[in-house]
Every structure is written in C-alpha cells, then in structure tokens.
Design an enzyme around this catalytic site. Structure first.
Site, PDB file in Angstrom:
ATOM      1  N   HIS A  49      30.954 -13.793 -98.815  1.00 48.19           N
ATOM      2  CA  HIS A  49      30.169 -14.335 -99.924  1.00 48.19           C
ATOM      3  C   HIS A  49      29.189 -15.433 -99.512  1.00 48.19           C
ATOM      4  O   HIS A  49      28.273 -15.743-100.260  1.00 48.19           O
ATOM      5  CB  HIS A  49      31.100 -14.828-101.032  1.00 48.19           C
ATOM      6  N   ALA A  50      29.353 -15.988 -98.335  1.00 51.96           N
ATOM      7  CA  ALA A  50      28.448 -17.054 -97.884  1.00 51.96           C
ATOM      8  C   ALA A  50      27.095 -16.499 -97.440  1.00 51.96           C
ATOM      9  O   ALA A  50      26.147 -17.245 -97.251  1.00 51.96           O
ATOM     10  CB  ALA A  50      29.080 -17.829 -96.739  1.00 51.96           C
ATOM     11  N   CYS A  51      27.012 -15.195 -97.284  1.00 51.76           N
ATOM     12  CA  CYS A  51      25.804 -14.562 -96.766  1.00 51.76           C
ATOM     13  C   CYS A  51      24.900 -14.132 -97.919  1.00 51.76           C
ATOM     14  O   CYS A  51      25.368 -13.612 -98.934  1.00 51.76           O
ATOM     15  CB  CYS A  51      26.196 -13.358 -95.915  1.00 51.76           C
ATOM     16  N   THR A  52      23.607 -14.339 -97.770  1.00 55.82           N
ATOM     17  CA  THR A  52      22.636 -13.930 -98.773  1.00 55.82           C
ATOM     18  C   THR A  52      22.570 -12.411 -98.872  1.00 55.82           C
ATOM     19  O   THR A  52      22.453 -11.857 -99.954  1.00 55.82           O
ATOM     20  CB  THR A  52      21.231 -14.485 -98.420  1.00 55.82           C
TER      21      THR A  52
END
Length: 140
Positions: A49-52
């Site tokens: 979820h930290a990735c765009t």
C-alpha cells in the site's frame, strides 16, 4: 546476511558507475527479469500500500525465501527485482537482520547508490516493499 550484501553489491556497483537516465534504464532492465507473481496471488493481502503504483509481493518459504512480485510500473519492477536478487534463497533471519542493520529503510536505498534518480514516491514504495517483506517474514 553476508550473502545478501555480496549479491546486492553487484547491483550497487552497477548504480555507482551510472548517472541520471542511465540509472533509470538499468533499473527498467532489471525489472524485465522479475520473477512474476501468479495473477491469482494479486490479492489485497499481497498488495503493497505504500506504493503509488499497483504492486504485489508474495513470499514462499521452502529451502529459503522466494519472492514473486509485480507492479504496473517498470521502475518499481526494477526495485522489486533488486529485492529478489538480494533475498531469494536466503533464510528468513538473514533477511530480517539485513533490513534491521540499517537504522532506517531509506538507508538501504542510499546504500544501493540509487539516490535521487528515483522520485520520493518510488522511494516510499521501495521502503514499503521492504517493510512488507519484513512484516510477512516476522508473521510467518
């Protein structure tokens, strides 16, 4: 842990001799060799979820850890491939120790000589992938 450092040192040396766009090309080329996650494993629990970009990681533990992954982004695929090169076939403890050896996950990014070539969003995604892997290994 020394084997991880040794494997990643080759990547680190590659980035050290390159500048700007050449680093991006190298990263994209690495991503073309990624061990892809099975489409059936592109589920919410494997999502970073930290990735765009849409990004998934799946870990398997047999005789060492095996990471499969995918992303919509060619650059992120390259970053994930770096983690596969370093961590695949390694013991869980060695991977966790390697990640913990850096006081902040961003330090691994800097150690690899990737530096400011990559946007802060991609850096956050890389850190998110590291933390995802560590969390999965601890909870395994």
């Amino acid at each position: 842990m020394d084997k991880i450092v040794e494997k990643l040192s080759h990547i680190r040396d590659g980035f050290a001799i390159l500048d700007g766009q050449d680093r991006l090309v190298y990263l994209i080329d690495l991503g073309k060799k990624i061990n892809l996650i099975d489409d059936k494993q592109k589920i919410e629990t494997n999502k970073v979820h930290a990735c765009t970009s849409q990004t998934w990681i799946d870990l398997h533990s047999q005789e060492g850890i095996t990471i499969t992954a995918d992303s919509e982004s060619a650059i992120v695929k390259g970053l994930l491939r770096i983690l596969q090169i370093g961590f695949n076939n390694e013991e869980k403890k060695n991977i966790i120790d390697f990640i913990d050896d850096f006081d902040e996950p961003i330090k691994i990014f800097e150690w690899l000589n990737i530096g400011p070539t990559i946007s802060s969003q991609r850096q956050n995604g890389f850190i998110g992938a590291l933390l995802f892997i560590k969390k999965e290994l601890i909870n395994e």
